[in-house]
Design a protein around this motif. Sequence first.
Motif, PDB file in Angstrom:
ATOM      1  N   SER A   1      -5.400 -98.878 -57.035  1.00 36.72           N
ATOM      2  CA  SER A   1      -4.791 -99.948 -57.717  1.00 36.72           C
ATOM      3  C   SER A   1      -5.404-101.565 -58.039  1.00 36.72           C
TER       4      SER A   1
ATOM      5  N   ASP B   1       0.100 -89.731 -56.048  1.00 31.50           N
ATOM      6  CA  ASP B   1       0.358 -90.677 -56.461  1.00 31.50           C
ATOM      7  C   ASP B   1       1.686 -90.876 -57.037  1.00 31.50           C
TER       8      ASP B   1
ATOM      9  N   LEU C   1      -5.033 -87.821 -55.988  1.00 32.28           N
ATOM     10  CA  LEU C   1      -4.060 -88.438 -55.352  1.00 32.28           C
ATOM     11  C   LEU C   1      -2.445 -87.740 -54.749  1.00 32.28           C
TER      12      LEU C   1
ATOM     13  N   ALA D   1      -6.659 -94.311 -53.235  1.00 30.69           N
ATOM     14  CA  ALA D   1      -5.337 -95.488 -53.682  1.00 30.69           C
ATOM     15  C   ALA D   1      -5.725 -96.583 -53.888  1.00 30.69           C
TER      16      ALA D   1
ATOM     17  N   PHE E   1      -5.239 -92.198 -59.507  1.00 30.51           N
ATOM     18  CA  PHE E   1      -3.544 -91.678 -58.610  1.00 30.51           C
ATOM     19  C   PHE E   1      -3.674 -90.479 -58.684  1.00 30.51           C
TER      20      PHE E   1
END
Length: 423
Positions: free
Chosen positions: A209, A243, A241, A205, A238
């Motif tokens: 970013s 996300d 995950l 993660a 992402f």
Amino acid sequence: MSSSYLPATTDSLAQASEATSPSNAISILYRILDNPSSASEALRIKEQAISNLSDLLRQENRAEELKNLLTQLRPFFSLIPKAKTAKIVRGIIDAVAKIPGTSDLQVTLCKDIVEWTRKEKRTFLRQRIEARLAALLMENKEYSEALTLLSGLIKEVRRLDDKLLLVEIDLLESKLHFSLRNLPKAKAALTAARTAANAIYVPPAQQGSIDLQSGILHAEEKDYKTGYSYFYEAFEAFNALEDPQAIYSLKYMLLCKIMVNQSDDVAGIISSPKVGLQYQGPEVDAMKAVADAHSKRSLKLFETALRNFKAQLDEDPIVHRHLSSLYDTLLEQNLCRLIEPFSRVEIAHIAELIELPGDHVEKKLSQMILDKKFAGTLDQGAGCLIIFEDPKPDAIFPATLETVSNMGKVVESLFVRSSRIIA
């Protein structure tokens, strides 16, 4: 909170989970926490009770109670290891963050915890809460306070050589400088984050970013191809995950394709199996509408997309900045193409051809004349645009300058020779 406590046992936890309403379950969990026992098993049960209680309070949107819970738990924190304390505190802050409209409460909560950690000398926890506080201040656009907080924190963390936290802080500093439009410092902070990340294992993660911020900075420098590759890497991380940031990475990928005049690729990316139905929604629809308008070179469709998807396009500062540039370029190209056959044309006629308001077209034409995109003038009395022929350069002036220059060289040469003769 009830005055009578319950035994800190698994049976009490089961009683809370079987409660008929969330309020009853919350009351039971509070009574478990009131138990004065400090036995290891009791402490373990209380930790579970705190986790269950914070989940319930979050579901009930009782943010103020979550804040008060942290204050009530301070005596309990002195009985458990510091690492567990940090986990519980950060868990409760995360729970508050999931409740909508609690931005100011989160800032107050973080400031209270920072003050408490300073008194208790819990450096590890304080540094992480300060990093969280700086991120919240940045979201609230309190940039100067966030920058002051980060500056001191970076120096402290570098001395301790906590590289994982340093990656987080450097990345946050890069985002902060980008928000302040200071690109050189934003790039320097991102480079520092990458350097620290290369020395340790970085969670996927966090790596996502970093890639997302790299893509944003490259796109800002008009290097859309490199930006696209970084956005793709962020999307991969992402997406794996699940996300929520995956949708923004995908959105910026599509933006890069549009900005390099590859709008036709957008439909292919959206219909690919990886994206499929999983990411269909207003964010993707907005970029699809912009790509369609751009491929058709239609300003009317462009403005319709901006109007229909205001939240996704206008209120996203990154997308808004690039689309503003794209809109201006598209408008200038269309206007130049329309006025090319004329030497004098009514502004109303141009506005009708381009399907835009007359005052908007007039303002843009005046700006293009000042920027010397074409030679002309606006006759506002007659409501006309007068286009001049491109002035042909006069060859006399360069020739005259060259002659004068050569004469100067001859005079200088004669002066040197006469100086030698006299000597």
